[in-house]
Write a protein that holds these residues in place. Structure first.
Motif, PDB file in Angstrom:
ATOM      1  N   HIS A  93       0.860  -1.119  -0.096  1.00 24.81           N
ATOM      2  CA  HIS A  93      -0.037   0.016   0.207  1.00 24.81           C
ATOM      3  C   HIS A  93       0.753   1.179   0.069  1.00 24.81           C
ATOM      4  CE1 HIS A  93      -3.669  -2.255   0.148  1.00 24.81           C
ATOM      5  NE2 HIS A  93      -3.349  -2.876   1.144  1.00 24.81           N
ATOM      6  N   SER A  94       2.154   1.042   0.320  1.00 27.36           N
ATOM      7  CA  SER A  94       2.905   2.426   0.297  1.00 27.36           C
ATOM      8  C   SER A  94       3.450   2.732  -1.028  1.00 27.36           C
ATOM      9  CB  SER A  94       4.222   2.158   1.251  1.00 27.36           C
ATOM     10  OG  SER A  94       5.112   1.095   1.038  1.00 27.36           O
ATOM     11  N   GLN A  95       3.569   1.516  -1.909  1.00 25.74           N
ATOM     12  CA  GLN A  95       4.162   1.962  -3.215  1.00 25.74           C
ATOM     13  C   GLN A  95       3.019   1.817  -4.123  1.00 25.74           C
ATOM     14  OE1 GLN A  95       5.975  -1.842  -3.962  1.00 25.74           O
ATOM     15  NE2 GLN A  95       7.834  -1.359  -2.694  1.00 25.74           N
ATOM     16  N   PRO A  96       3.254   2.578  -5.455  1.00 25.14           N
ATOM     17  CA  PRO A  96       2.068   2.705  -6.249  1.00 25.14           C
ATOM     18  C   PRO A  96       1.530   1.302  -6.766  1.00 25.14           C
ATOM     19  CG  PRO A  96       4.312   3.940  -6.921  1.00 25.14           C
ATOM     20  CD  PRO A  96       4.366   2.972  -5.856  1.00 25.14           C
ATOM     21  N   GLU A  97       0.645   1.419  -7.016  1.00 18.92           N
ATOM     22  CA  GLU A  97      -0.347   0.041  -7.438  1.00 18.92           C
ATOM     23  C   GLU A  97       0.170  -0.279  -8.944  1.00 18.92           C
ATOM     24  OE1 GLU A  97      -2.694  -3.191  -6.512  1.00 18.92           O
ATOM     25  OE2 GLU A  97      -2.235  -1.498  -5.366  1.00 18.92           O
ATOM     26  N   SER A  98       0.880  -1.596  -8.983  1.00 27.67           N
ATOM     27  CA  SER A  98       1.334  -1.847 -10.469  1.00 27.67           C
ATOM     28  C   SER A  98      -0.137  -2.174 -11.508  1.00 27.67           C
ATOM     29  CB  SER A  98       1.914  -3.149 -10.242  1.00 27.67           C
ATOM     30  OG  SER A  98       1.300  -4.174  -9.983  1.00 27.67           O
ATOM     31  N   PRO A  99      -0.038  -2.202 -12.560  1.00 29.95           N
ATOM     32  CA  PRO A  99      -1.120  -2.404 -13.513  1.00 29.95           C
ATOM     33  C   PRO A  99      -1.444  -3.831 -13.205  1.00 29.95           C
ATOM     34  CG  PRO A  99       0.828  -1.284 -14.600  1.00 29.95           C
ATOM     35  CD  PRO A  99       1.174  -1.627 -13.298  1.00 29.95           C
ATOM     36  N   VAL A 100      -0.629  -4.674 -13.036  1.00 29.12           N
ATOM     37  CA  VAL A 100      -1.307  -6.345 -12.768  1.00 29.12           C
ATOM     38  C   VAL A 100      -2.126  -6.187 -11.510  1.00 29.12           C
ATOM     39  CG1 VAL A 100      -0.251  -8.403 -12.149  1.00 29.12           C
ATOM     40  CG2 VAL A 100       1.042  -7.224 -13.685  1.00 29.12           C
ATOM     41  N   TRP A 101      -1.728  -5.615 -10.661  1.00 27.13           N
ATOM     42  CA  TRP A 101      -2.695  -5.903  -9.251  1.00 27.13           C
ATOM     43  C   TRP A 101      -3.996  -5.015  -9.685  1.00 27.13           C
ATOM     44  CZ3 TRP A 101      -1.171  -9.873  -7.417  1.00 27.13           C
ATOM     45  CH2 TRP A 101      -0.022 -10.206  -7.173  1.00 27.13           C
ATOM     46  N   GLU A 102      -3.929  -3.842 -10.156  1.00 29.63           N
ATOM     47  CA  GLU A 102      -5.026  -3.105 -10.638  1.00 29.63           C
ATOM     48  C   GLU A 102      -5.922  -4.161 -11.451  1.00 29.63           C
ATOM     49  OE1 GLU A 102      -7.418  -0.790  -9.924  1.00 29.63           O
ATOM     50  OE2 GLU A 102      -5.736  -0.181  -8.571  1.00 29.63           O
TER      51      GLU A 102
END
Length: 151
Positions: A93-102
Motif C-alpha cells: 500500500h505504500s508503493q504505487p499500485e502496479s497495473p497487474v494488481w489493478e
C-alpha cells in the motif's frame, strides 16, 4: 578426481573425490571448506539434483566437472531475519499500485463482494511472493528457455 563446486552467487571451491564417493561425502567436504551445513546444501549436476546415498559415478560425474550448489532457504532466512521487515500489506500500500494488481482487483470485483476484495488480493499477493521467492535459478532458466523457443 577434482571437482569444482560453485554456488549461484559466484563463490566456488575445488575438492577431491573418487567416482565411488557418495554425494553425502562431497557435501561434508563442502561444509568443511565453505562452512555451509550439509542439511542446507542441494547439489546439482547437469540440472539434476544429486541424492546423498548415491555415488558420483551414477550421475556421470568425472574429473574436472562442475557441480552447482544451491543453499536451502533455512540459511537464507536466518540472514533475512536480521534485516528490518515490514508487513507485505504495508509495502504494497505504500508503493504505487502496479497495473497487474489493478487488473486483478477489477477481475476480483466480478467474483467477490467489495468488502472481501482486499483480503483476497492480499492473500493472493502473499502466495505469489512466497512462490516466486522459492524459484531456483534452474526453474527461472527453464521458464525462460520455453519462452525463448516460442519466439
Amino acid at each position: 578426481m577434482h571437482l569444482t563446486v560453485k554456488i549461484l552467487n559466484g563463490e566456488e571451491c575445488t575438492l577431491a573425490a573418487s567416482p565411488s564417493s557418495l554425494v553425502s561425502d562431497v557435501k561434508e567436504q563442502v561444509q568443511a571448506l565453505m562452512s555451509i551445513p550439509v542439511a542446507d546444501q542441494k547439489l546439482l549436476f547437469k540440472g539434476k539434483a544429486l541424492m546423498d546415498a548415491k555415488p558420483l559415478r551414477e550421475y556421470g560425474v568425472e574429473d574436472s566437472c562442475k557441480i552447482t550448489l544451491v543453499i536451502k532457504k533455512s540459511v537464507l532466512k536466518s540472514t533475512e531475519a536480521s534485516l528490518p521487515t515490514t508487513s507485505p500489506q504495508k509495502i504494497w500500500h505504500s508503493q504505487p499500485e502496479s497495473p497487474v494488481w489493478e487488473k486483478m482487483r477489477v477481475f476480483l470485483r466480478r467474483h467477490f463482494r467489495e468488502s472481501d476484495i482486499e483480503a483476497v488480493l492480499n492473500a493472493f499477493r502473499e502466495e505469489f511472493e512466497r512462490n516466486l521467492s522459492s524459484l531456483s535459478l534452474d526453474d527461472i532458466e527453464r521458464f525462460a528457455m520455453t519462452k525463448l523457443r516460442v519466439v
